[in-house]
Design an enzyme around this catalytic site. Structure first.
Site, PDB file in Angstrom:
ATOM      1  N   CYS A   1      31.879  52.816  40.587  1.00 38.16           N
ATOM      2  CA  CYS A   1      31.646  51.492  41.174  1.00 38.16           C
ATOM      3  C   CYS A   1      30.601  51.514  42.283  1.00 38.16           C
ATOM      4  CB  CYS A   1      32.956  50.918  41.695  1.00 38.16           C
ATOM      5  SG  CYS A   1      33.766  52.002  42.861  1.00 38.16           S
TER       6      CYS A   1
ATOM      7  N   GLU B   1      39.159  44.878  44.876  1.00 37.97           N
ATOM      8  CA  GLU B   1      38.151  45.946  44.942  1.00 37.97           C
ATOM      9  C   GLU B   1      37.269  45.785  43.710  1.00 37.97           C
ATOM     10  OE1 GLU B   1      37.713  48.322  47.299  1.00 37.97           O
ATOM     11  OE2 GLU B   1      39.363  47.641  48.547  1.00 37.97           O
TER      12      GLU B   1
HETATM   13  P1  NAD Z   1      38.391  45.324  34.265  1.00 39.49           P
HETATM   14  O1  NAD Z   1      38.344  44.193  35.208  1.00 39.49           O
HETATM   15  O2  NAD Z   1      38.014  45.110  32.846  1.00 39.49           O
HETATM   16  O3  NAD Z   1      39.852  45.957  34.223  1.00 39.49           O
HETATM   17  C1  NAD Z   1      40.560  46.315  35.375  1.00 39.49           C
HETATM   18  C2  NAD Z   1      42.024  46.012  35.185  1.00 39.49           C
HETATM   19  O4  NAD Z   1      42.202  44.635  34.925  1.00 39.49           O
HETATM   20  C3  NAD Z   1      42.680  46.760  34.022  1.00 39.49           C
HETATM   21  O5  NAD Z   1      43.898  47.313  34.468  1.00 39.49           O
HETATM   22  C4  NAD Z   1      42.898  45.695  32.979  1.00 39.49           C
HETATM   23  O6  NAD Z   1      44.097  45.891  32.237  1.00 39.49           O
HETATM   24  C5  NAD Z   1      43.037  44.424  33.785  1.00 39.49           C
HETATM   25  N1  NAD Z   1      42.529  43.269  33.044  1.00 39.49           N
HETATM   26  C6  NAD Z   1      41.469  43.245  32.186  1.00 39.49           C
HETATM   27  N2  NAD Z   1      41.295  41.991  31.700  1.00 39.49           N
HETATM   28  C7  NAD Z   1      42.257  41.223  32.260  1.00 39.49           C
HETATM   29  C8  NAD Z   1      42.604  39.834  32.165  1.00 39.49           C
HETATM   30  N3  NAD Z   1      41.923  39.006  31.381  1.00 39.49           N
HETATM   31  N4  NAD Z   1      43.654  39.389  32.895  1.00 39.49           N
HETATM   32  C9  NAD Z   1      44.342  40.227  33.699  1.00 39.49           C
HETATM   33  N5  NAD Z   1      44.072  41.546  33.827  1.00 39.49           N
HETATM   34  C10 NAD Z   1      43.045  42.046  33.109  1.00 39.49           C
HETATM   35  O7  NAD Z   1      37.497  46.398  34.977  1.00 39.49           O
HETATM   36  P2  NAD Z   1      37.113  47.789  34.463  1.00 39.49           P
HETATM   37  O8  NAD Z   1      36.218  47.657  33.256  1.00 39.49           O
HETATM   38  O9  NAD Z   1      38.330  48.657  34.361  1.00 39.49           O
HETATM   39  O10 NAD Z   1      36.234  48.333  35.694  1.00 39.49           O
HETATM   40  C11 NAD Z   1      34.869  48.060  35.822  1.00 39.49           C
HETATM   41  C12 NAD Z   1      34.567  47.217  37.031  1.00 39.49           C
HETATM   42  O11 NAD Z   1      35.386  47.559  38.107  1.00 39.49           O
HETATM   43  C13 NAD Z   1      33.157  47.392  37.528  1.00 39.49           C
HETATM   44  O12 NAD Z   1      32.664  46.147  37.924  1.00 39.49           O
HETATM   45  C14 NAD Z   1      33.314  48.280  38.735  1.00 39.49           C
HETATM   46  O13 NAD Z   1      32.285  48.175  39.678  1.00 39.49           O
HETATM   47  C15 NAD Z   1      34.607  47.815  39.258  1.00 39.49           C
HETATM   48  N6  NAD Z   1      35.240  48.868  40.036  1.00 39.49           N
HETATM   49  C16 NAD Z   1      35.401  48.676  41.354  1.00 39.49           C
HETATM   50  C17 NAD Z   1      35.975  49.686  42.123  1.00 39.49           C
HETATM   51  C18 NAD Z   1      36.188  49.533  43.591  1.00 39.49           C
HETATM   52  O14 NAD Z   1      36.875  50.369  44.160  1.00 39.49           O
HETATM   53  N7  NAD Z   1      35.657  48.516  44.251  1.00 39.49           N
HETATM   54  C19 NAD Z   1      36.387  50.853  41.522  1.00 39.49           C
HETATM   55  C20 NAD Z   1      36.203  51.002  40.160  1.00 39.49           C
HETATM   56  C21 NAD Z   1      35.651  49.998  39.410  1.00 39.49           C
END
Ligand code: NAD
Length: 452
Positions: free
Chosen positions: A241, A207
């Site tokens: 998002c 997602e």
């Molecule tokens: P992110 O990818 O930074 O983090 C999300 C998760 O990934 C966290 O739990 C984090 O611990 C983990 N993570 C971060 N870096 C990692 C790595 N190198 N290896 C493994 N895991 C890692 O995202 P965010 O900043 O929390 O969210 C923002 C993004 O998410 C935006 O692009 C937004 O559009 C998207 N988003 C999508 C939805 C959806 O339902 N489609 C919902 C909310 C946010």
């Protein structure tokens, strides 16, 4: 971490999650725990980024309670084998699809709706008869701590458990062999997740995000458009998002639309701690957003304060595709506005970017919104509204291309955490000789006759 994984593999193998009774009781337990912890979770949301009690309920808890209720009401029906037609070649027989749980799941949540985005897929996982390890985002630490206590004191850790992990520890989790990984977050990390899953041929649901456009045609109801769009854009200070990332407005209504947005913003009077306006989640995101601001193009807002992580709702005009604000998903309270002359050109501009998670079209002409819906590929969206499509549990929620793989919510969530097993139930009282030797021309002619 690996001990939780092993524990869940053993729990699932025992078959403890499969029965209707086990699933309905897990949903009941989940609902009870959530109600018990609701107040503490609301306080934690405020601590993490000053999210108001009103928005906490309307954008997190209400949808979660709805998802649980929907699952409770439909579970019996969902668990029944789904009869499908049987083709003549298999006669006499009947056919059905049986849903079976995928097994042991890893669910990784994002920080922007830190309760909903972690727990809504968990509800579907439980309803579908799975076990799950939940990994909340470390960027909303107060919420993550309360969720950990709520789940870990109310569930057997073989069934459902919360583990805290930063990026490095999450990669250790990803290295384990899961039956399914459900990830919400950025496209960049989505690629890391997909790569790790490929090593074990693990199916994924991703997602992700993207730059979601709002196209406003000359026929749109400008005032209502501005009202709905301003609400959806600045909800959660733009950290949504499916928020409209940027606007493409027809040049003939540009001025009227901008003025309507400004009066809506003035009327709403968004200030920190007032009218439900929240903080930017952390200084890293704050600095990233400030770098996207161009004071020369800012026509409203533009004020910010690093100490309180406040960025005022901001409108930028005369924006082009080469501006910094158009190079990445904004994910904050900045609204760039571009114009178009012919709808064809607006569609072309959107197509120049990756497929977005959402797209919105504001128009009162069917031929206009039909064109946008048929010419553009996007996860989901709305005609004459923003964001609200995801609150309908009957609509699947997910992206396409770079905005994601797979979908959930309601029955689609159950599908997301299930394998659909095809079964042909053959009768014994007749066996056609056609497929058995001797394979004569006569038999072939019969087959050809039937197949034409
Ligand atoms: P992110 O990818 O930074 O983090 C999300 C998760 O990934 C966290 O739990 C984090 O611990 C983990 N993570 C971060 N870096 C990692 C790595 N190198 N290896 C493994 N895991 C890692 O995202 P965010 O900043 O929390 O969210 C923002 C993004 O998410 C935006 O692009 C937004 O559009 C998207 N988003 C999508 C939805 C959806 O339902 N489609 C919902 C909310 C946010």
């Amino acid at each position: 971490m690996s001990s939780h994984h092993a524990q869940q593999c053993a729990y699932f193998k025992e078959g403890l999650t499969l029965s209707y009774a086990a699933r309905i009781s897990a949903l009941h337990q989940f609902d009870k725990a959530l109600r018990q912890y609701e107040e503490r979770l609301v306080a934690a949301l405020y601590k993490d980024f000053q999210k108001s009690a009103f928005e906490s309920f309307t954008t997190e808890f209400s949808m979660l309670y709805e998802e649980i209720r929907h699952a409770q009401r439909n579970l019996k029906k969902w668990m029944r084998p789904k009869r499908v037609r049987t083709n003549w070649i298999n006669w006499p027989a009947h056919s059905a699809i049986l849903r079976e749980p995928l097994g042991v799941n890893l669910i990784i949540g994002a920080w922007n709706y830190p309760i909903l985005l972690l727990l809504q897929p968990a509800v579907s996982a439980l309803a579908a008869g799975n076990t799950a390890v939940l990994k909340p985002s470390e960027n909303a630490p107060a919420v993550a701590a309360v969720i950990e206590e709520m789940i870990n004191t109310n569930f057997d850790s073989g069934h459902l458990v919360v583990v805290q992990a930063d990026a490095t520890q999450t990669q250790q989790l990803l290295a384990l062999r899961w039956d399914h990984i459900f990830y919400t977050g950025s496209t960049r990390v989505g690629q890391i997740v997909y790569e790790a899953a490929a090593k074990h041929l693990t199916p994924v649901t991703l997602e992700l995000g993207g730059k979601s456009p709002a196209i406003i045609t000359a026929s749109a109801n400008v005032h209502l458009t501005a009202k709905r769009l301003v609400w959806g854009k600045f909800l959660n200070a733009g950290q949504t998002c499916v928020a409209p990332d940027y606007v493409l407005v027809h040049e003939s209504v540009r001025e009227a639309f901008i003025q309507a947005c400004i009066s809506e913003l003035k009327r709403n009077n968004y200030k920190l701690g007032q009218n439900h306006y929240c903080q930017i989640i952390n200084h890293r995101h704050f600095d990233r957003l400030i770098a996207l601001l161009d004071p020369k193009k800012t026509i409203y807002g533009g004020q910010y304060d690093r100490d309180t992580r406040f960025i005022a709702p901001t409108i930028m005009a005369e924006v082009t595709l080469t501006d910094a604000v158009m190079q990445e998903e904004i994910f904050g309270p900045i609204l760039p506005i571009m114009t178009f002359d012919a709808l064809e050109n607006a569609v072309k501009q959107v197509k120049a970017l990756e497929k977005p998670l959402a797209a919105y079209v504001f128009s009162t002409q069917k031929n206009e919104y039909q064109k946008v819906l048929s010419d553009l590929s996007f996860g989901g969206g709305a005609v004459n509204d923003v964001v609200m499509h995801l609150s309908n549990p009957n609509l699947p929620f997910g992206g396409v291309g770079h905005s994601g793989i797979g979908a959930y919510h309601g029955t689609h969530g159950l599908d997301c955490f299930s394998h659909r097993k095809s079964v042909l139930y053959k009768k014994n009282w007749f066996e056609a000789p056609l497929k058995y030797p001797p394979l004569s021309h006569k038999k072939l002619n019969w087959i050809k006759k039937f197949m034409k």
